[in-house]
Design a protein around this motif. Structure first.
Motif, PDB file in Angstrom:
ATOM      1  N   ILE A  25       7.020  71.774  16.346  1.00 61.00           N
ATOM      2  CA  ILE A  25       7.428  71.531  14.963  1.00 61.00           C
ATOM      3  C   ILE A  25       8.856  70.987  14.979  1.00 61.00           C
ATOM      4  CG2 ILE A  25       7.938  72.616  12.729  1.00 61.00           C
ATOM      5  CD1 ILE A  25       5.644  74.523  13.217  1.00 61.00           C
ATOM      6  N   ILE A  26       9.051  69.905  14.278  1.00 58.99           N
ATOM      7  CA  ILE A  26      10.356  69.231  14.287  1.00 58.99           C
ATOM      8  C   ILE A  26      11.277  69.869  13.257  1.00 58.99           C
ATOM      9  CG2 ILE A  26      11.500  67.010  13.843  1.00 58.99           C
ATOM     10  CD1 ILE A  26       8.640  65.779  14.645  1.00 58.99           C
ATOM     11  N   ALA A  27      10.765  70.093  12.051  1.00 57.12           N
ATOM     12  CA  ALA A  27      11.590  70.655  10.978  1.00 57.12           C
ATOM     13  C   ALA A  27      10.691  71.179   9.865  1.00 57.12           C
ATOM     14  CB  ALA A  27      12.512  69.579  10.418  1.00 57.12           C
ATOM     15  N   VAL A  28      11.282  72.029   9.019  1.00 53.07           N
ATOM     16  CA  VAL A  28      10.576  72.530   7.837  1.00 53.07           C
ATOM     17  C   VAL A  28      11.519  72.347   6.654  1.00 53.07           C
ATOM     18  CG1 VAL A  28       9.543  74.564   6.763  1.00 53.07           C
ATOM     19  CG2 VAL A  28       9.421  74.271   9.227  1.00 53.07           C
ATOM     20  N   GLU A  29      11.003  71.816   5.568  1.00 50.67           N
ATOM     21  CA  GLU A  29      11.861  71.566   4.401  1.00 50.67           C
ATOM     22  C   GLU A  29      11.163  72.018   3.130  1.00 50.67           C
ATOM     23  OE1 GLU A  29      12.727  67.411   4.125  1.00 50.67           O
ATOM     24  OE2 GLU A  29      14.539  67.580   5.331  1.00 50.67           O
ATOM     25  N   GLU A  30      11.947  72.595   2.182  1.00 52.60           N
ATOM     26  CA  GLU A  30      11.400  72.846   0.849  1.00 52.60           C
ATOM     27  C   GLU A  30      11.175  71.473   0.231  1.00 52.60           C
ATOM     28  OE1 GLU A  30      14.315  74.102   1.850  1.00 52.60           O
ATOM     29  OE2 GLU A  30      14.097  76.279   1.802  1.00 52.60           O
ATOM     30  N   THR A  31      10.079  71.333  -0.508  1.00 53.46           N
ATOM     31  CA  THR A  31       9.750  69.995  -1.010  1.00 53.46           C
ATOM     32  C   THR A  31       9.567  70.029  -2.517  1.00 53.46           C
ATOM     33  OG1 THR A  31       8.496  69.774   1.014  1.00 53.46           O
ATOM     34  CG2 THR A  31       8.196  68.039  -0.588  1.00 53.46           C
ATOM     35  N   GLU A  32      10.046  68.984  -3.152  1.00 50.65           N
ATOM     36  CA  GLU A  32       9.726  68.745  -4.558  1.00 50.65           C
ATOM     37  C   GLU A  32       8.274  68.318  -4.581  1.00 50.65           C
ATOM     38  OE1 GLU A  32      11.328  68.158  -7.776  1.00 50.65           O
ATOM     39  OE2 GLU A  32      12.567  69.770  -6.923  1.00 50.65           O
ATOM     40  N   PHE A  33       7.421  69.064  -5.235  1.00 52.63           N
ATOM     41  CA  PHE A  33       6.010  68.677  -5.167  1.00 52.63           C
ATOM     42  C   PHE A  33       5.682  67.655  -6.237  1.00 52.63           C
ATOM     43  CE2 PHE A  33       1.392  69.260  -5.291  1.00 52.63           C
ATOM     44  CZ  PHE A  33       1.149  68.992  -3.959  1.00 52.63           C
ATOM     45  N   ASN A  34       5.216  66.520  -5.792  1.00 52.65           N
ATOM     46  CA  ASN A  34       4.890  65.444  -6.706  1.00 52.65           C
ATOM     47  C   ASN A  34       3.427  65.559  -7.125  1.00 52.65           C
ATOM     48  OD1 ASN A  34       4.405  63.100  -8.015  1.00 52.65           O
ATOM     49  ND2 ASN A  34       5.374  61.779  -6.474  1.00 52.65           N
ATOM     50  N   LYS A  35       3.233  66.099  -8.333  1.00 51.54           N
ATOM     51  CA  LYS A  35       1.866  66.408  -8.757  1.00 51.54           C
ATOM     52  C   LYS A  35       1.028  65.159  -8.980  1.00 51.54           C
ATOM     53  CE  LYS A  35       3.741  69.665 -11.445  1.00 51.54           C
ATOM     54  NZ  LYS A  35       3.866  70.490 -12.646  1.00 51.54           N
ATOM     55  N   LYS A  36       1.722  64.074  -9.397  1.00 55.40           N
ATOM     56  CA  LYS A  36       0.952  62.858  -9.681  1.00 55.40           C
ATOM     57  C   LYS A  36       0.361  62.283  -8.399  1.00 55.40           C
ATOM     58  CE  LYS A  36       3.386  61.573 -13.802  1.00 55.40           C
ATOM     59  NZ  LYS A  36       4.729  61.084 -14.087  1.00 55.40           N
ATOM     60  N   GLN A  37       1.172  62.395  -7.313  1.00 53.93           N
ATOM     61  CA  GLN A  37       0.721  61.859  -6.029  1.00 53.93           C
ATOM     62  C   GLN A  37      -0.558  62.546  -5.573  1.00 53.93           C
ATOM     63  OE1 GLN A  37       3.512  62.317  -2.893  1.00 53.93           O
ATOM     64  NE2 GLN A  37       4.137  60.183  -3.065  1.00 53.93           N
ATOM     65  N   ARG A  38      -0.564  63.854  -5.757  1.00 57.10           N
ATOM     66  CA  ARG A  38      -1.738  64.621  -5.353  1.00 57.10           C
ATOM     67  C   ARG A  38      -2.689  64.655  -6.529  1.00 57.10           C
ATOM     68  NH1 ARG A  38      -0.534  64.779  -0.133  1.00 57.10           N
ATOM     69  NH2 ARG A  38       1.607  65.381   0.152  1.00 57.10           N
ATOM     70  N   ASN A  39      -3.828  64.141  -6.370  1.00 57.74           N
ATOM     71  CA  ASN A  39      -4.746  64.033  -7.478  1.00 57.74           C
ATOM     72  C   ASN A  39      -5.516  65.348  -7.636  1.00 57.74           C
ATOM     73  OD1 ASN A  39      -6.325  63.046  -9.448  1.00 57.74           O
ATOM     74  ND2 ASN A  39      -7.691  61.894  -8.067  1.00 57.74           N
ATOM     75  N   ILE A  40      -4.816  66.372  -8.182  1.00 60.91           N
ATOM     76  CA  ILE A  40      -5.462  67.678  -8.257  1.00 60.91           C
ATOM     77  C   ILE A  40      -5.988  67.934  -9.668  1.00 60.91           C
ATOM     78  CG2 ILE A  40      -4.193  68.742  -6.357  1.00 60.91           C
ATOM     79  CD1 ILE A  40      -2.206  69.768  -8.347  1.00 60.91           C
ATOM     80  N   GLY A  41      -6.738  69.005  -9.801  1.00 58.70           N
ATOM     81  CA  GLY A  41      -7.412  69.306 -11.072  1.00 58.70           C
ATOM     82  C   GLY A  41      -6.457  69.547 -12.235  1.00 58.70           C
ATOM     83  N   ARG A  42      -6.967  69.428 -13.484  1.00 57.67           N
ATOM     84  CA  ARG A  42      -6.088  69.470 -14.644  1.00 57.67           C
ATOM     85  C   ARG A  42      -5.393  70.826 -14.806  1.00 57.67           C
ATOM     86  NH1 ARG A  42      -8.791  68.274 -20.151  1.00 57.67           N
ATOM     87  NH2 ARG A  42      -9.030  66.193 -19.329  1.00 57.67           N
ATOM     88  N   TRP A  43      -6.165  71.932 -14.597  1.00 57.80           N
ATOM     89  CA  TRP A  43      -5.577  73.256 -14.803  1.00 57.80           C
ATOM     90  C   TRP A  43      -4.394  73.494 -13.869  1.00 57.80           C
ATOM     91  CZ3 TRP A  43      -5.505  76.914 -10.917  1.00 57.80           C
ATOM     92  CH2 TRP A  43      -6.335  76.647  -9.817  1.00 57.80           C
ATOM     93  N   GLN A  44      -4.431  72.876 -12.667  1.00 54.50           N
ATOM     94  CA  GLN A  44      -3.324  73.063 -11.743  1.00 54.50           C
ATOM     95  C   GLN A  44      -2.098  72.270 -12.188  1.00 54.50           C
ATOM     96  OE1 GLN A  44      -5.778  72.076  -8.466  1.00 54.50           O
ATOM     97  NE2 GLN A  44      -5.221  73.944  -7.366  1.00 54.50           N
ATOM     98  N   LYS A  45      -2.316  71.162 -12.848  1.00 51.00           N
ATOM     99  CA  LYS A  45      -1.202  70.347 -13.321  1.00 51.00           C
ATOM    100  C   LYS A  45      -0.320  71.124 -14.287  1.00 51.00           C
ATOM    101  CE  LYS A  45      -2.587  65.570 -12.969  1.00 51.00           C
ATOM    102  NZ  LYS A  45      -3.091  64.434 -13.710  1.00 51.00           N
ATOM    103  N   MET A  46      -0.946  72.051 -15.002  1.00 53.34           N
ATOM    104  CA  MET A  46      -0.189  72.817 -15.989  1.00 53.34           C
ATOM    105  C   MET A  46       0.795  73.778 -15.310  1.00 53.34           C
ATOM    106  SD  MET A  46      -1.711  71.627 -18.629  1.00 53.34           S
ATOM    107  CE  MET A  46      -1.253  72.702 -19.982  1.00 53.34           C
TER     108      MET A  46
END
Ligand SMILES: CCCCCCCCCCCCC/C=C/[C@@H](O)[C@H](CO)NC(=O)CCCCCCCCCCCCCCC
Ligand SMILES: Nc1ncnc2c1ncn2[C@@H]1O[C@H](COP(=O)(O)OP(=O)(O)OP(=O)(O)O)[C@@H](O)[C@H]1O
Ligand SMILES: [Ca+2]
Length: 543
Positions: free
Chosen positions: A56-77
């Motif tokens: 493993i090279i590194a671990v970083e906290e990430t801003e999660f880009n919800k639009k990029q991930r095409n997930i279900g509507r209830w999760q978007k909320m």
């Protein structure tokens, strides 16, 4: 988090999102790996993956880009929390790349727990460098050193939180001289961006500095040199990049940067070259007289041609077909189990190199009791040679993927001495061609190879010089032949090619110093079928 006996954490197992789906993610400290598997029944399950923590090279906290991930509507909320794991992905031909996986969940505390646990495990990887000194040769190879470092390497070092002091060299020997002035002990390693010549400079700077600081006289050919524990990393940006290729298996800047980040360590034999109790140079790859010396000498005048100069001068030198008369005396390397005609190759974790490491440790315990070289027998060979090559490693490079001596070892305390006697142009061509295919290049009556721990060479010309038999006529003849490529006369001397640099003397005394220095590398890894991201199809293999 509570700890198990021995300070280990219990296995961390959570259901986390990755891409569009939910995965069962496990951080298993005992087995040293991060794994994720599809929790659906086997028939419907997708890929299961694991990454060794050491990769493993590194671990970083990430801003999660919800639009990029095409997930279900209830999760978007819901607000999602995520962390990204950057890891080494092993591709074909020993090439490594930086890959990443972003895991997400709704529970901020769980996300923090994962990030913290992974970061703590990375902190425990003690061999990883934190501070590096980097030298860039802007003129090596195709003059891409600076661009390669800035675009491909620096972003990876910064991702891995490695701090660097960067020096762009302004002239030859800049890096070498600088290493005698700076506080080298504050660095975990020195990185050179360039070719074999640039590596040689950094190696001379570091080894020379270690001997100076320990009061060892480099001019004494019998001196026990002090090992250099500051590792060198090579970012290949040169013309041959033989040292990088022979120690990593590929000449690729990103792969080398990743080996540095993971803190790999490969010990390396170094040969010292002396003339008349005067230190000339160190060599780790090729010390070549005759063919490779003549190529180098001619190619130096054609630097403007870039890496092509070696092919041009190689062709020219091949046609000139000069041979040289001289005497070689060597001491066989009896301490090592291998032989140059072995089918086994030096690979990661090499058994033969490990044996030499053990012997070295025993020798340093019993210093003073060890046998003097003078007591052991010398073998003497006289003859007419097209090439005399001494290689401390295989010298594999893109031109010759198996190298000049395919079974040579990186760290066994020996060199392979290859003697190519005078033969026809056609036979010499057959010999050269075998460097590029699977046939044995030592299987010729005019080629001999010996595994040695030291050797001496004197050319016929310097022997004659010493006995004062050289007259003006011979000098003139020598001059004439040098300028006459069709003449195969043996009266002129060749030049030694020492890792791509010429030496001033033809008479040399060479000694291999077992594992004198270390690289950020791990040797060439055995080819394995499951290289690609450790993807496994069966759950049994995973758990
Ligand atoms: C017919 C094809 C035969 C190809 C034979 C290829 C053998 C290549 C073996 C390469 C060994 C490299 C050893 C490494 C040395 C480095 O420490 C040093 C510093 O970078 N590089 C060189 O001295 C640079 C050395 C560069 C050597 C280039 C040799 C090119 C030979 C071309 C002969 C052409 C004959 C064609 C006849 C029709
Ligand atoms: N700024 C510079 N200007 C001129 N020469 C330099 C500079 N920095 C380093 N050098 C010298 O350039 C020589 C060649 O560099 P390098 O090894 O990087 O490239 P190369 O010769 O093209 O590759 P290879 O050694 O693989 O054939 C080195 O011996 C080094 O001493
Ligand atoms: Ca060796």
């Amino acid at each position: 988090m509570e700890r198990l006996p021995g300070g280990r954490r219990p296995r961390l197992v959570s259901s986390l999102g990755l891409g569009r789906r939910s995965w069962e993610v496990t951080l298993d400290e005992e087995r040293g790996r991060l794994a994720w598997r599809d929790p659906r029944p086997p028939r419907r399950a997708g890929e299961n993956c694991f990454v060794p923590i050491s990769e493993i090279i590194a671990v970083e906290e990430t801003e999660f880009n919800k639009k990029q991930r095409n997930i279900g509507r209830w999760q978007k909320m819901a607000k999602l929390h995520a962390f990204t794991v950057y890891y080494v992905k092993k591709a074909r031909n020993h090439r490594w790349r930086c890959s990443d996986a972003t895991f997400w969940c709704e529970d901020e505390h769980l996300c923090n727990q994962w990030t913290q646990a992974l970061k703590e495990l990375l902190e425990m990887q003690k061999s990883r460098p934190k501070q590096l000194l980097v030298y860039i040769n802007p003129y090596g190879g195709k003059r891409q050193g600076k661009r390669i470092y800035e675009q491909k390497v620096a972003p990876l070092f910064s991702l891995a939180s490695i701090s660097t002091d960067v020096v762009i060299t302004e002239h030859a020997n800049h890096a070498k001289d600088n290493l005698f002035e700076v506080n080298i002990y504050k660095y975990d390693g020195v990185v050179c961006v360039g070719g074999d010549g640039m590596f040689s400079e950094v190696m001379h700077g570091l080894i020379g500095r270690m001997q100076k600081d320990s009061g060892i006289d480099q001019n004494n050919p019998k001196a026990s040199l002090v090992q250099c524990n500051i590792r060198i990393g090579i970012i290949p940006a040169g013309s041959t990049d033989c040292i990088c290729y022979s120690t990593v298996g590929i000449s690729d800047p990103v792969t080398s940067a990743l080996h540095i980040i993971l803190g790999d360590c490969q010990p390396l034999d170094v040969s010292s070259v002396h003339h008349n109790n005067t230190f000339l140079k160190y060599s780790v790859s090729l010390l070549g007289y005759g063919f490779y010396g003549d190529i180098l000498k001619d190619s130096e005048k054609k630097r403007w041609m870039g890496p092509m100069r070696y092919d041009y001068s190689g062709f020219k030198t091949f046609l000139s077909h000069h041979y040289y008369e001289g005497t070689i005396a060597y001491q066989p390397a009896k301490h090592t189990h291998g032989s140059p005609r072995d089918k086994e190759r030096c690979r990661t974790g090499c058994y033969i190199c490990k044996q030499s490491e053990k012997q070295l440790a025993e020798q340093s315990k019993e210093r003073g009791l060890k046998h003097e070289e003078g007591e052991e027998e010398w073998k003497v060979i006289k003859g007419k040679f097209l090439a005399i090559n001494a290689v401390s490693m295989s010298c594999a490079c893109p031109r010759s993927p198996k190298g000049l001596s395919p079974a040579a070892h990186l760290a066994d305390g020996s060199a392979d001495l290859i003697l190519v006697r005078k033969c026809s142009r056609f036979d010499f061509l057959r010999y050269l061609v075998r460097h590029t295919n699977q046939d044995d290049q030592f299987d010729f009556p005019f080629v001999d190879v010996y595994r040695v721990k030291c050797f001496q060479f004197t050319s016929k010309l310097s022997e004659d010089n010493e006995s004062n038999v050289m007259d003006i006529g011979k000098k003139r003849f020598g001059q004439f032949c040098r300028d006459h490529p069709a003449c195969c006369c043996s009266i002129v001397n060749s030049t030694w090619n020492c890792d791509g640099e010429t030496l001033d003397s033809s008479a040399v005394e060479v000694r291999v110093h077992c594992q004198l220095m270390k690289l950020f590398a791990r040797g060439i890894e055995e080819d394995c079928k499951d290289e690609a991201a450790h993807s496994q199809s069966s759950i049994e293999q995973l758990l």
